[in-house]
Design a protein around this motif. Sequence first.
Motif, short mmCIF file in Angstrom:
data_model
loop_
_atom_site.label_atom_id
_atom_site.label_comp_id
_atom_site.label_asym_id
_atom_site.label_seq_id
_atom_site.Cartn_x
_atom_site.Cartn_y
_atom_site.Cartn_z
N VAL A 174 7.40 86.83 148.38
CA VAL A 174 8.48 87.97 148.01
C VAL A 174 8.68 87.28 146.35
CG1 VAL A 174 10.73 88.68 148.08
CG2 VAL A 174 9.29 88.13 150.22
N MET A 175 8.61 88.57 145.41
CA MET A 175 8.70 88.27 144.19
C MET A 175 10.39 88.95 143.79
SD MET A 175 6.82 89.83 140.68
CE MET A 175 5.45 88.99 141.11
N VAL A 176 11.39 88.28 143.20
CA VAL A 176 12.66 88.69 142.87
C VAL A 176 12.19 89.35 141.53
CG1 VAL A 176 14.89 88.50 142.43
CG2 VAL A 176 13.69 87.18 144.39
N VAL A 177 12.74 90.43 141.10
CA VAL A 177 12.59 91.31 139.64
C VAL A 177 14.11 91.60 139.32
CG1 VAL A 177 11.44 92.82 138.35
CG2 VAL A 177 10.23 92.09 140.55
N ARG A 178 14.52 91.21 138.17
CA ARG A 178 15.77 91.69 137.70
C ARG A 178 15.54 92.63 136.50
NH1 ARG A 178 15.53 85.99 137.98
NH2 ARG A 178 16.73 85.18 139.73
N PRO A 179 15.35 93.97 136.75
CA PRO A 179 15.16 94.95 135.67
C PRO A 179 16.26 95.39 134.79
CG PRO A 179 15.23 95.95 137.87
CD PRO A 179 15.28 94.41 137.94
#
Length: 242
Positions: A174-179
Amino acid sequence: METLLQATGFPYHLVHLEEALQLPPSILQPGPERSGPSHPSYKEAVDSFIQQQQQQQQQQRQQDRDSGTSLPGHSAQDTPAGPLGTPRLPDTAQSQELLRSFEAAGTATAREELLETLRTHLIVQTARDRGYAKVMTGESLTRVAVKLLTNLSLGRGAFLAVDTGFTDQRHGDVMVVRPMRDYTAKEIAFYNRFFGVPTVTVPPLFTKRREKPSIHQLVERFLLGLQEEFPSTISTVYRYGE
């Protein structure tokens, strides 16, 4: 909160914080990275999605004309999506156990860290259970700057790259992304105000009157106070983390 989620039309999942007490031990280990065929580019995925939506709308209009029973202006596409499963309220025993866990934390800083850890584990486990490979979070540039100085104050400088970077891949599958990390909290507030975007405010942890504030709160007050006098404070701290 649930009314706002229903208005978006996207699927959503409601999870109680008490469920973190029942997470499997595997949540502490990074999951295996998913291997499979290469995915299309972002543009190809968007074009494919638009074509599917157009085809579904054409099929729906054709069905409406054939049946003649649908109300004008209403179709299955207009129905907002809801939760995939009705959440069960936590037991009183679980709530009491969670409360005792927070009371056992000796300081406000420890409680802040415990809350963030439980939330992160719940989000990652929910993503795994639902089959999601990516999770987008809403940290703004202001929040990232606060977290950066907080980590340094807590002796966690080695984790700055994953705690404040655009992507966090330490969970493996699971990759956490902070756009939203390139926009300040004020910019987001102005955008929401001008375009009528509903805003949800998450209340902070309750703090006793005579208790010392947490390091998270002290760093936030310090940065926001400097930001009022020196408008480039937040962006300078953010660039330092880069």
